[in-house]
Design an enzyme around this catalytic site. Structure first.
Site, PDB file in Angstrom:
ATOM      1  N   HIS A  41      19.481 -39.103  53.748  1.00  0.00           N
ATOM      2  CA  HIS A  41      20.576 -39.248  53.676  1.00  0.00           C
ATOM      3  C   HIS A  41      19.730 -41.157  54.168  1.00  0.00           C
ATOM      4  CE1 HIS A  41      20.640 -38.192  58.145  1.00  0.00           C
ATOM      5  NE2 HIS A  41      21.199 -39.564  57.913  1.00  0.00           N
TER       6      HIS A  41
ATOM      7  N   ASP B  80      19.477 -31.914  53.063  1.00  0.00           N
ATOM      8  CA  ASP B  80      19.081 -33.305  54.031  1.00  0.00           C
ATOM      9  C   ASP B  80      17.449 -33.433  53.518  1.00  0.00           C
ATOM     10  OD1 ASP B  80      19.257 -36.042  54.349  1.00  0.00           O
ATOM     11  OD2 ASP B  80      20.464 -35.652  55.998  1.00  0.00           O
TER      12      ASP B  80
ATOM     13  N   SER C 228      17.714 -39.929  63.101  1.00  0.00           N
ATOM     14  CA  SER C 228      17.914 -39.501  61.302  1.00  0.00           C
ATOM     15  C   SER C 228      16.935 -38.783  60.699  1.00  0.00           C
ATOM     16  CB  SER C 228      18.928 -40.397  60.846  1.00  0.00           C
ATOM     17  OG  SER C 228      20.238 -40.211  61.301  1.00  0.00           O
TER      18      SER C 228
END
Length: 245
Positions: free
Chosen positions: A57, A101, A195
């Site tokens: 992502h 992910d 992230s």
């Protein structure tokens, strides 16, 4: 792999909220992914001199920059600014369910390994990391969800792993899949900007990448578990990509 030249020191271990500043360069696999203007948007982990693993992502492109050897974003320490030559995203990445992910970045030129730059070990498909185990996440993400900007110095937080069953009690059964692993709800958490970065656990005295910072509470609640891509479940795909490229 997984053996920092500079030892990490983690309180309560013997996007990061309620964490602490890391010992400079004690997480030598930590990568900052930056836009060409130097804006940090995601983390990543060096798995060997040619490859970085991050979250799908994060949407890494070849015009982005991969910074290794960084601790303080405000100083011109001895960092290496590297370019991605190719980015491979898991073929089953699903932005709706946030399953799989994970992306791999092949570097255009290899990172120079040394005291401040070295790879993390990757969890094996057969490895078991039990709920309750204390692990550590690191990153330059927000230190509170409404902070005006990200911290300059690398932050870290110790977080206990949580079973997927327990995690589902927070997030609902249909959200937590077998390619995810949860950690936290114990007073600290990852937050926006972390992230793609590492969740590492110590196994046989080496630090092993167990999770990739994926998603969590929009307000970075420290009483809610954060969710990470589960590396042991994704290891097969990583090996495939590295072998073929």
């Amino acid at each position: 792999c997984g053996s920092p030249a500079i030892q990490p020191q983690v309180t309560g271990y013997a996007r990061i909220v309620n964490g602490e500043e890391a010992v400079p360069h004690s997480w030598p696999w930590q990568v900052s992914l930056q836009q060409s203007n130097g804006f940090h948007f995601c983390g990543g982990s060096l798995i060997n001199e040619n490859w970085v693993v991050t979250a799908a992502h994060c949407n890494v492109r070849t015009y982005h920059r991969v910074i290794v050897g960084e601790h303080d974003k405000a100083s011109d320490e001895n960092i290496q600014i590297l370019k991605p030559s190719m980015v491979f995203t898991h073929p089953k990445w699903d932005s709706r369910t946030i399953n799989n992910d994970i992306s791999l970045i092949k570097l255009a030129s290899p990172a120079v390994l040394g005291t401040n730059v070295s790879p993390v070990c990757l969890g094996e498909s057969s490895d078991v990391f039990a709920p309750g185990m204390k692990c550590v996440t690191s990153g330059w993400g927000l230190t509170r969800y409404n902070a005006p900007g990200t911290p300059n110095k690398l932050q870290q937080a110790a977080l206990p792993l949580m079973s997927n069953e327990e995690c589902s009690q927070t997030w609902g059964n249909n959200m937590i899949s077998d390619v995810m692993i949860c950690a936290g709800a114990a007073g600290a958490t990852s937050c926006m900007g972390d992230s793609g970065g590492p969740l590492v656990c110590q196994k046989d005295n080496v630090w092993t990448l167990v999770g990739i910072v994926s998603w969590g509470s929009s307000r970075c609640s420290v009483t809610t578990p954060a969710v990470y891509a589960r590396v042991t479940e994704l290891r097969g795909w990583v090996d495939q990509i590295l072998a073929a490229n």
